[in-house]
Motif scaffolding. Structure first.
Motif, PDB file in Angstrom:
ATOM      1  N   SER A 270       0.762  -1.220  -0.008  1.00 30.44           N
ATOM      2  CA  SER A 270      -0.013  -0.134   0.047  1.00 30.44           C
ATOM      3  C   SER A 270       0.967   1.210   0.120  1.00 30.44           C
ATOM      4  CB  SER A 270      -0.927   0.213   1.098  1.00 30.44           C
ATOM      5  OG  SER A 270      -0.252  -0.255   2.382  1.00 30.44           O
ATOM      6  N   ASP A 271       2.080   1.240   0.555  1.00 29.91           N
ATOM      7  CA  ASP A 271       3.034   2.513   0.622  1.00 29.91           C
ATOM      8  C   ASP A 271       3.566   2.661  -0.548  1.00 29.91           C
ATOM      9  OD1 ASP A 271       4.022   4.457   2.464  1.00 29.91           O
ATOM     10  OD2 ASP A 271       6.105   3.403   1.774  1.00 29.91           O
ATOM     11  N   ALA A 272       3.360   1.670  -1.742  1.00 25.71           N
ATOM     12  CA  ALA A 272       4.064   1.908  -3.239  1.00 25.71           C
ATOM     13  C   ALA A 272       2.747   2.794  -3.996  1.00 25.71           C
ATOM     14  CB  ALA A 272       4.561   0.700  -3.698  1.00 25.71           C
ATOM     15  N   ALA A 273       1.608   2.764  -3.511  1.00 31.18           N
ATOM     16  CA  ALA A 273       0.591   3.499  -4.306  1.00 31.18           C
ATOM     17  C   ALA A 273       0.596   2.954  -5.578  1.00 31.18           C
ATOM     18  CB  ALA A 273       0.716   5.122  -4.334  1.00 31.18           C
ATOM     19  N   GLN A 274       0.707   3.771  -6.731  1.00 33.88           N
ATOM     20  CA  GLN A 274       0.469   3.348  -7.987  1.00 33.88           C
ATOM     21  C   GLN A 274       1.890   3.282  -8.547  1.00 33.88           C
ATOM     22  OE1 GLN A 274      -2.543   5.822 -10.231  1.00 33.88           O
ATOM     23  NE2 GLN A 274      -3.506   6.005  -8.185  1.00 33.88           N
ATOM     24  N   ALA A 275       3.140   3.243  -7.983  1.00 36.29           N
ATOM     25  CA  ALA A 275       4.276   3.054  -8.641  1.00 36.29           C
ATOM     26  C   ALA A 275       4.455   1.800  -9.173  1.00 36.29           C
ATOM     27  CB  ALA A 275       5.340   3.115  -7.548  1.00 36.29           C
ATOM     28  N   ASN A 276       5.132   1.718 -10.333  1.00 31.38           N
ATOM     29  CA  ASN A 276       5.088   0.512 -11.069  1.00 31.38           C
ATOM     30  C   ASN A 276       6.682  -0.306 -10.986  1.00 31.38           C
ATOM     31  OD1 ASN A 276       6.367   2.538 -12.492  1.00 31.38           O
ATOM     32  ND2 ASN A 276       5.739   1.839 -14.391  1.00 31.38           N
ATOM     33  N   TYR A 277       7.525   0.912 -10.407  1.00 30.99           N
ATOM     34  CA  TYR A 277       8.876   0.403 -10.134  1.00 30.99           C
ATOM     35  C   TYR A 277       9.546   0.826  -8.891  1.00 30.99           C
ATOM     36  CZ  TYR A 277       9.519  -1.235 -14.812  1.00 30.99           C
ATOM     37  OH  TYR A 277       9.541  -2.331 -15.936  1.00 30.99           O
ATOM     38  N   ALA A 278      10.399   0.250  -8.132  1.00 34.72           N
ATOM     39  CA  ALA A 278      10.890   0.873  -7.128  1.00 34.72           C
ATOM     40  C   ALA A 278      12.416   0.268  -6.797  1.00 34.72           C
ATOM     41  CB  ALA A 278      10.221   0.314  -5.909  1.00 34.72           C
ATOM     42  N   ILE A 279      13.071   1.010  -6.114  1.00 33.69           N
ATOM     43  CA  ILE A 279      14.590   0.952  -5.802  1.00 33.69           C
ATOM     44  C   ILE A 279      14.387   0.246  -4.354  1.00 33.69           C
ATOM     45  CG2 ILE A 279      16.713   1.725  -5.358  1.00 33.69           C
ATOM     46  CD1 ILE A 279      16.331   3.885  -7.664  1.00 33.69           C
ATOM     47  N   ILE A 280      14.754  -1.064  -4.278  1.00 36.77           N
ATOM     48  CA  ILE A 280      14.744  -1.561  -2.890  1.00 36.77           C
ATOM     49  C   ILE A 280      16.118  -2.485  -2.587  1.00 36.77           C
ATOM     50  CG2 ILE A 280      12.164  -1.619  -3.143  1.00 36.77           C
ATOM     51  CD1 ILE A 280      12.468  -4.483  -3.904  1.00 36.77           C
ATOM     52  N   PRO A 281      16.487  -2.748  -1.471  1.00 35.35           N
ATOM     53  CA  PRO A 281      17.474  -3.770  -1.155  1.00 35.35           C
ATOM     54  C   PRO A 281      17.567  -4.746  -1.865  1.00 35.35           C
ATOM     55  CG  PRO A 281      16.687  -2.737   0.728  1.00 35.35           C
ATOM     56  CD  PRO A 281      15.576  -2.418  -0.116  1.00 35.35           C
ATOM     57  N   ALA A 282      18.471  -5.197  -2.730  1.00 37.10           N
ATOM     58  CA  ALA A 282      18.608  -6.321  -3.283  1.00 37.10           C
ATOM     59  C   ALA A 282      18.700  -7.566  -2.310  1.00 37.10           C
ATOM     60  CB  ALA A 282      19.766  -6.600  -4.016  1.00 37.10           C
ATOM     61  N   GLU A 283      17.818  -8.757  -3.238  1.00 41.82           N
ATOM     62  CA  GLU A 283      17.541  -9.916  -2.299  1.00 41.82           C
ATOM     63  C   GLU A 283      18.666 -10.498  -1.845  1.00 41.82           C
ATOM     64  OE1 GLU A 283      14.154 -13.532  -2.598  1.00 41.82           O
ATOM     65  OE2 GLU A 283      14.916 -12.443  -4.450  1.00 41.82           O
ATOM     66  N   GLY A 284      18.528 -10.724  -0.642  1.00 44.63           N
ATOM     67  CA  GLY A 284      19.961 -11.384  -0.005  1.00 44.63           C
ATOM     68  C   GLY A 284      20.960 -10.439   0.542  1.00 44.63           C
ATOM     69  N   SER A 285      20.885  -9.183   0.164  1.00 43.51           N
ATOM     70  CA  SER A 285      21.832  -8.241   0.598  1.00 43.51           C
ATOM     71  C   SER A 285      21.145  -7.346   1.946  1.00 43.51           C
ATOM     72  CB  SER A 285      22.103  -7.284  -0.329  1.00 43.51           C
ATOM     73  OG  SER A 285      20.976  -6.255  -0.659  1.00 43.51           O
ATOM     74  N   HIS A 286      22.159  -6.816   2.713  1.00 42.93           N
ATOM     75  CA  HIS A 286      21.758  -6.083   3.829  1.00 42.93           C
ATOM     76  C   HIS A 286      22.729  -4.864   3.888  1.00 42.93           C
ATOM     77  CE1 HIS A 286      19.457  -9.751   5.331  1.00 42.93           C
ATOM     78  NE2 HIS A 286      20.406 -10.368   4.882  1.00 42.93           N
ATOM     79  N   PRO A 287      22.226  -3.977   2.969  1.00 46.80           N
ATOM     80  CA  PRO A 287      22.957  -2.572   2.938  1.00 46.80           C
ATOM     81  C   PRO A 287      22.715  -1.676   4.183  1.00 46.80           C
ATOM     82  CG  PRO A 287      21.053  -2.577   1.561  1.00 46.80           C
ATOM     83  CD  PRO A 287      21.106  -3.920   2.027  1.00 46.80           C
ATOM     84  N   ASP A 288      23.646  -1.017   4.499  1.00 49.27           N
ATOM     85  CA  ASP A 288      23.510   0.227   5.413  1.00 49.27           C
ATOM     86  C   ASP A 288      22.360   0.761   5.390  1.00 49.27           C
ATOM     87  OD1 ASP A 288      25.731  -1.018   6.714  1.00 49.27           O
ATOM     88  OD2 ASP A 288      27.099   0.480   5.658  1.00 49.27           O
ATOM     89  N   GLN A 289      21.876   1.250   6.531  1.00 50.34           N
ATOM     90  CA  GLN A 289      20.510   2.281   6.330  1.00 50.34           C
ATOM     91  C   GLN A 289      21.040   3.680   5.427  1.00 50.34           C
ATOM     92  OE1 GLN A 289      18.729   3.156  10.019  1.00 50.34           O
ATOM     93  NE2 GLN A 289      16.820   3.578   9.126  1.00 50.34           N
ATOM     94  N   LYS A 290      20.223   3.942   4.539  1.00 50.47           N
ATOM     95  CA  LYS A 290      20.465   4.978   3.665  1.00 50.47           C
ATOM     96  C   LYS A 290      19.625   6.271   4.089  1.00 50.47           C
ATOM     97  CE  LYS A 290      23.286   2.587   1.069  1.00 50.47           C
ATOM     98  NZ  LYS A 290      24.713   2.715   1.274  1.00 50.47           N
ATOM     99  N   ARG A 291      19.931   7.352   3.599  1.00 48.57           N
ATOM    100  CA  ARG A 291      19.284   8.726   3.934  1.00 48.57           C
ATOM    101  C   ARG A 291      18.786   9.007   2.351  1.00 48.57           C
ATOM    102  NH1 ARG A 291      20.782  11.087   8.863  1.00 48.57           N
ATOM    103  NH2 ARG A 291      22.363   9.869   9.675  1.00 48.57           N
ATOM    104  N   VAL A 292      17.996   9.766   2.326  1.00 47.42           N
ATOM    105  CA  VAL A 292      17.042  10.253   0.940  1.00 47.42           C
ATOM    106  C   VAL A 292      18.251  10.735   0.088  1.00 47.42           C
ATOM    107  CG1 VAL A 292      15.648  12.046   0.103  1.00 47.42           C
ATOM    108  CG2 VAL A 292      14.960  10.998   2.107  1.00 47.42           C
TER     109      VAL A 292
END
Length: 883
Positions: free
Chosen positions: A36-58
């Motif tokens: 629901s947070d993605a609304a009508q987005a058809n793409y997203a930049i999300i953490p790669a599966e299996g990876s645990h990147p450091d918390q990012k800022r905007v």
């Protein structure tokens, strides 16, 4: 003659189609819920599966550069902040605020007004607008919440007072209300409690962040970035390629479907999608129940045609031709009835969708997939053909002369010993597999408590339990023609003494074991399924209630604006409240001895009241001077904190109101000794602790809560209503804690149980059709016998009573057996699922069992009405006449 079989097929295929349609609804609802947070987005930049990147800022996502990529129509950072709003003397605290982005990407709707078009405008949630009694165009004062301190490693910036002396100033600014937001997500979403979120222009957020010494919007933490990307084929590929070049390390660009798959998987903790499990289990059960009833129904139909089939053979038709004629009719019947069943299921789901029917976050809607149509259609045809072939074979394997004789002279054949041996082997093997699985689960739980890896494979162990239960149940069903008549004989020995009708009913049960087993088996399946689910649900509720008591040290944690001694007295007067106290809450930030810069919530309690208020014994530790108790279960996972270590904190101390009604705050340094203690589940920030009141003398609390301990086990929903009614004069009241979690859990279990029982009610309906049809076979076989009884003086009423007693006895025996089996199966399933959480409760749902028993008896008696009418409609002279 075809109508009874057609009804069974229609209901069976309707059940299967509804199962698939409901599974599709669950899948759609779950996807909408988690995305629901993605609304009508058809793409997203999300953490790669299996990876645990450091918390990012905007700012790490380079959103401004992303927006300039050709084909990108909108970009929104998944970030949020907390804000306080004041209108006059009324204030609402800690409301979620999000930055304005393209309207298609906003996770909330706009109920009225417009999005902020200037830096001095704001959109507020509908509930907040009502609480503050605002209208569009009114002025409100808004400031960042002190909880926002967690985003900065340092409370001050260059040129300001040092961080160990000042926490930043959260100055209030006047803004104009331009619109009202509404939550368009699922029930229970992050904006659900406030009915929406605050929406601010990015430049407005920059100004607030700068005033607090926290940088700007780019310094906010962000989970993902949602995009609306247009274009097709090569243009789209080029846009996506450009976007990937701008992504931070450890992130991937995914389409909407992949995003939803990932989010569903994350929400389920990586386990099997329950929709798939639901379809497999209930699809199999639907097929099994319907197949049993259709086969029994065809026995009725072919039995009625035995003389007709025998006459065909006497005039020259061979067995192959007779079998082909039955096969053709069964294909036509199966296809037609299956299409009706599928069409009815689609129509029902379409009506539910048009009526916008829903329960919690599950919204019914019509989503057609190939299995919805193909599986029920193929099932209906195949099962009908197989059932008709088995019945026709029984009719044509005897000679035409024998087939022309009365049917009752050809029954009561000895049951195959091979079938009995196979069923016993299945039962023993199934019990062994289930016991082994439960034993393995017990070993795994013991190993986990000892901190040792058991080396077990949970999926294999659970699969063994499922296979074992199914095998044992199938073995019980295959041997039903042995144990059901034997059990009914014992029950019937008591009933037969009531009168002649009862004596004849018991004699008829003992006369044909196969027919009685066929009738009882259909009802046994339905009752066992219902009893299994209700037992499992009761075990789940009680087990989770016990677990929540252990994991939530506070039964009720009540927050609200301006809670005081008057509110405390109102809570104490509620029946069921054993203890209640006002608990000051402070905001702090870790400066040394722990995770530097981490936000922390601190609650102050008097040591002598603690053990009476909490579900944990920590009062002795709390009585020490300069001690901060930290939850042991949480701290064991942290490397930066130490039991008995020195902990330096900056405590936020509100000191005055500004001219706009906001607050200025400074940090007061506090050094304490961190002590790990066995308390759990307090709603607060990521880190929280308990200290005694005298450790914070001179510091003003951020807010005050009421904590309460409940006496006994009150009805959660009713108790929560009493709490909210008692505090009706206070705004922004929220109730959390173990009792609130129990309420949410109970609602979830009840909703799922209601839906599943509704589907199983169809299975029971199919079983009752089987009861009526098998009684019809009984009436057909005993046509001459019933006529003889009436000729010697038995009345129509006694005939009806005889069939009702026969039906009732079969229903009673099947229902009792199903309840016992369901109890054992439900206990086994509950232990498999919940043993890792703690001690598993194994209750006996007496009230539900009584309801099941009464429903089965009444329904079975009603099912005997039509066969009884058929018997009484024919006069004894006609029935005794030779055909």
């Amino acid at each position: 003659m075809m109508i009874p079989a057609g009804i069974a097929i229609v209901v069976g295929t309707l059940f299967i189609a509804m199962t698939f349609l409901f599974g599709n609804t669950m899948d759609v609802s779950m996807r909408r819920m988690v995305s629901s947070d993605a609304a009508q987005a058809n793409y997203a930049i999300i953490p790669a599966e299996g990876s645990h990147p450091d918390q990012k800022r905007v700012k790490d996502f380079k959103t401004e550069e992303l927006a300039k990529v050709p084909g990108v129509r909108g970009v929104r950072s998944d970030t949020q902040l907390m804000a306080d709003v004041r209108a006059g003397k009324i204030k609402s605290e800690n409301i979620t605020a999000i930055p304005l982005a393209d309207s298609s990407l906003m996770p909330i709707g706009l109920a009225k007004g417009s999005w902020p078009s200037a830096d001095d405008q704001v959109v507020l949630p509908g509930l907040t607008v009502s609480r503050l009694r605002l209208s569009l165009g009114d002025k409100v004062n808004l400031n960042l919440s002190p909880n926002m301190l967690y985003i900065s490693d340092d409370l001050g910036s260059e040129g300001q007072t040092k961080a160990d002396q000042a926490a930043g100033r959260f100055i209030s600014k006047p803004l104009t209300l331009s619109g009202v937001s509404s939550d368009q997500g699922h029930e229970g979403s992050e904006f659900g409690e406030s009915g929406g979120a605050i929406v601010l222009a990015p430049k407005t957020i920059d100004a607030f962040m700068a005033a607090a010494g926290l940088g700007d919007m780019g310094d906010l933490y962000a989970q993902n970035v949602y995009l609306n990307v247009g274009g097709q084929r090569s243009a789209l590929d080029e846009s996506l390629s450009s976007l990937r070049k701008l992504m931070p390390s450890g992130y991937s660009l995914e389409d909407r479907h992949t995003i939803e798959d990932r989010l569903v998987k994350t929400a389920l903790g990586g386990s099997q999608n329950p929709v798939t499990t639901f379809l497999l289990v209930f699809g199999t059960l639907a097929m099994f129940v319907a197949a049993t009833v259709i086969a029994n129904t065809f026995q009725v139909m072919v039995a009625r045609q035995r003389r007709y089939l025998a006459l065909l053979r006497t005039i020259g038709a061979n067995k192959r031709q007779v079998r082909a004629s039955v096969l053709m009719r069964s294909i036509i019947l199966g296809a037609a009835a299956s299409l009706i069943g599928v069409g009815a299921a689609i129509g029902i789901m379409a009506l539910l969708g048009a009526a916008k029917a829903h329960t919690n976050s599950l919204y019914f809607q019509l989503k057609l997939t190939p299995p919805v149509i193909l599986v029920p259609l193929v099932f209906g045809i195949v099962v009908t053909v197989l059932a008709s072939l088995g019945s026709s074979w029984a009719a044509i394997k005897v000679s035409p002369l024998e087939a022309l004789r009365p049917a009752d002279l050809l029954e009561n054949k000895r049951t195959s010993r091979i079938r009995l041996v196979v069923s016993v082997v299945m039962i023993l093997l199934g019990v062994a597999m289930t016991v082994w699985s439960l034993w393995r689960v017990r070993l795994d739980v013991t190993a986990d408590k000892a901190g040792k890896a058991s080396g077990g494979r949970p999926n294999i162990v659970a699969a063994m339990a499922v296979i074992g239960i199914v095998l044992a149940f199938l073995g019980i069903l295959f041997s039903a023609n042995r144990w059901i008549p034997f059990m009914l004989k014992g029950i019937g020995s008591l009933v037969s003494r009531i009168g002649p009708s009862s004596a004849i009913a018991v004699a008829n049960i003992e006369r044909n074991h196969s027919r009685v087993a066929a009738t009882g088996t259909a009802l046994l399946i339905g009752v066992t399924l219902v009893a299994t689910l209700t037992t499992g649900a009761a075990s789940a509720k009680q087990t989770m209630a016990n677990m929540l008591d252990e994991h939530y040290s506070v039964d009720l944690q009540i927050s609200g604006d301006g809670l005081d001694a008057k509110a405390l007295d109102a809570i104490r007067r509620i029946d069921g409240v054993a203890q209640a106290e006002l608990v000051p809450q402070y905001a702090a930030m870790v400066k040394s001895g722990g995770r530097n810069g981490a936000g922390m919530t601190i609650f102050a309690l008097d040591a002598h009241k603690t053990d009476r208020l909490l579900n944990a014994k920590v009062g002795k530790d709390l009585s020490r001077q300069g001690v901060l108790l930290l939850p042991e279960s949480l701290m064991d996972k942290q490397k930066d904190f130490h039991d008995g270590g020195n902990l330096g904190l900056n405590i936020l101390n509100p000191i005055q109101d500004d001219v706009h009604g906001g607050s200025a705050s400074v940090a007061q340094r506090l050094f304490v000794t961190s002590v790990y203690a066995p308390f759990h589940g307090i709603a607060a920030s990521n880190f929280y602790g308990l200290t005694n009141s005298f450790s914070l003398n001179g510091v003003q609390p951020q807010t005050v809560q009421i904590w309460a301990k409940v006496d006994g086990s009150p009805t959660v929903s009713a108790f929560m209503d009493k709490v909210k009614s008692a505090l009706s004069g206070y705004s922004a009241v929220a109730v959390k804690g173990g009792l609130a979690e129990k309420q949410q859990w109970d609602r979830t279990i009840d909703s799922l149980l209601m839906i599943i029982l509704a589907l199983l009610a169809v299975a029971v309906a199919i079983a009752l059709i089987g009861v009526a049809n098998t009684l019809s076979l009984s009436v057909l076989e005993r046509r001459r016998e019933s006529a003889t009884l009436r000729a010697i003086g038995m009345t129509r009423k006694q005939i009806r009573r005889s069939l009702a007693v026969e039906s009732g006895l079969i229903a009673l025996g099947s229902a009792l057996s199903g309840m016992v089996l369901g109890l054992l199966f439900g206990w086994a399933a509950a232990y498999e699922i919940f043993s890792s959480l703690g001690t598993v409760a194994l209750p006996i749902p007496w009230s539900t069992g009584l309801v099941i028993l009464l429903v089965a008896l009444v329904a079975a008696i009603l099912a005997s009405i039509l066969p009884a009418r058929r018997v009484n409609r024919t006069s004894p002279v006609v029935a005794l006449a030779e055909e």
